[in-house]
Design an enzyme around this catalytic site. Structure first.
Site, PDB file in Angstrom:
ATOM      1  N   CYS A 165      57.835  46.373 -84.272  1.00 14.72           N
ATOM      2  CA  CYS A 165      57.677  47.663 -84.939  1.00 14.72           C
ATOM      3  C   CYS A 165      58.189  48.767 -84.037  1.00 14.72           C
ATOM      4  CB  CYS A 165      56.203  47.909 -85.276  1.00 14.72           C
ATOM      5  SG  CYS A 165      55.942  49.345 -86.359  1.00 14.72           S
ATOM      6  N   ASP A 211      45.913  37.649 -96.068  1.00 17.46           N
ATOM      7  CA  ASP A 211      46.368  38.394 -94.911  1.00 17.46           C
ATOM      8  C   ASP A 211      45.260  38.618 -93.884  1.00 17.46           C
ATOM      9  OD1 ASP A 211      48.202  39.759 -93.381  1.00 17.46           O
ATOM     10  OD2 ASP A 211      47.873  41.677 -94.359  1.00 17.46           O
ATOM     11  N   CYS A 232      24.120  40.767-105.047  1.00 13.61           N
ATOM     12  CA  CYS A 232      25.260  41.089-105.910  1.00 13.61           C
ATOM     13  C   CYS A 232      25.045  40.567-107.327  1.00 13.61           C
ATOM     14  CB  CYS A 232      26.543  40.498-105.330  1.00 13.61           C
ATOM     15  SG  CYS A 232      27.103  41.265-103.801  1.00 13.61           S
TER      16      CYS A 232
END
Length: 374
Positions: free
Chosen positions: A18, A277, A317
């Site tokens: 990068c 990812d 949940c």
């Protein structure tokens, strides 16, 4: 074994190479040094595209990320589109997206993206004072002006693009400022990504988010108030758009908010394959696309184990009134789901209270907006 479909492929084009040195980058060696770029090997690229195209059923979806993927050069991406056309079955719809810091985009890149219908994601953390503080070049100079020059090139050639904003300590309290910035710059499509401090090559080290659930909840509420615009949103914000889809009875497209993780293939530059990812470690490695068949990779037992994690919801949940709006969030943020979830509470997503704060805050207006859209 069956012959499963691949929904999409995301490939780390140049690994961690990068030209910026963002202090929150999850690549440990990404420090703005782009002098030696190690891009995907040409033979590996062709081998994979040939295999992938043979498995497609009408659609092939590619996403190119890094590091900074444009460091691979236009000749590399010219090769990509050539190989895609060479091996695609007749009438296959080919989609390409690329995530970039925007600093290398010039007229020639913009012409290329337009010619081959690339969707471009540009990383911008907000106005110049915010962006330059966290996204400098290797020399320490700010990157905002170069990024915005890249955006201008995309506009000149009519290239579709969206904006990815990482939410961290320097902008989490400035939601209204961010929305005003997007409005001034005529940015139409926005995605927020809460900043986590972890290194992709060090899975044994637990990551930590750089904002608290209370901070992120307040940020989402403030951003929503501006976004709503009296029932006439002027920009697309991915998180809000997905919630609105749920109010309309439609399936959400964001993997964080869907009932199940989509079946995608994440490839490192060397061809190593993973299901997500955020799960780049030997524990979740599925094989290597230069060596193993795609059928073997996609039918790997580790893939099944990964896909079972998201629907395996904690009891808190299962009984939550807002379950249909977040579906338990991301497994990486739950205790036991991954080594990166050390801050979650009671197995819930680290941002559970953030989401609830927004859902309660926005419910009446989303109900009204959904009714209008129907």
């Amino acid at each position: 074994m069956g012959n499963p479909d691949i929904v999409s492929v995301m490939w780390k084009t140049v690994s961690e190479s990068c030209n910026l040195a963002c202090d929150y980058c999850y690549y440990s060696d990404c420090a703005g040094n782009a002098s030696a770029v190690d891009r995907i090997d040409d033979q590996l690229l062709e081998t994979f595209i040939e295999k992938y195209m043979a498995m497609t059923r009408g659609a092939a979806v590619f996403s190119w990320q890094g590091g900074e993927p444009l460091l691979a050069g236009r000749d590399f991406f010219e090769k990509v589109v050539h190989l895609q056309a060479k091996y695609a079955p007749k009438n296959t719809v080919i989609s390409n997206a690329i995530q970039t810091n925007g600093t290398l985009i010039d007229d020639e890149w913009a012409k290329f993206f337009k010619k081959y219908n690339f969707l471009v994601g540009v990383s911008i953390d907000g106005p110049k004072d915010i962006h330059d503080k966290r996204r400098p070049t290797g020399s320490g100079a700010g990157s905002f002006d170069r990024t915005m020059a890249g955006v201008d090139a995309l506009r000149r050639y009519g290239v579709p693009f969206n904006i990815l904003t990482v939410i961290h300590e320097d902008n989490v309290g400035r939601a209204a400022d961010l929305l005003e910035f997007y409005k001034q710059e005529r940015f139409a499509h926005i995605q927020f990504l809460p900043c986590m401090d972890f290194k992709s090559q060090s899975p044994g080290e637990p990551g930590q988010y750089l904002v608290t659930p209370d901070e992120y909840g307040a940020f989402l509420c403030e951003a929503f108030d501006t976004w709503y615009n009296d029932g006439q949103p002027l920009v697309d914000i991915r998180f809000f758009d997905n919630i609105l889809r749920a109010y309309l009875g439609m399936e959400m497209e964001s993997c964080v908010q869907r009932e199940a993780c989509p079946k995608v293939l994440i490839l490192e530059q060397n061809g190593d394959a993973f299901p997500c990812d955020f799960y780049i470690s030997d524990e979740y490695k599925l094989g290597n696309v230069g060596v193993d068949s795609l059928e073997a990779i996609l039918n790997h037992p580790r893939y099944d184990e990964f896909l079972k994690m998201k629907p395996d919801l904690p009891e808190a949940c299962r009984s939550c009134e807002y379950l249909a709006l977040c579906n338990g969030g991301c497994p990486r943020n739950r205790v036991g789901g991954t080594e990166r979830s050390a801050m979650a509470v009671d197995d819930r997503d680290y941002f559970c209270t953030s989401f609830k704060q927004l859902f309660k805050h926005a419910d009446s207006r989303l109900t009204k907006l959904a009714a209008l859209l129907r």
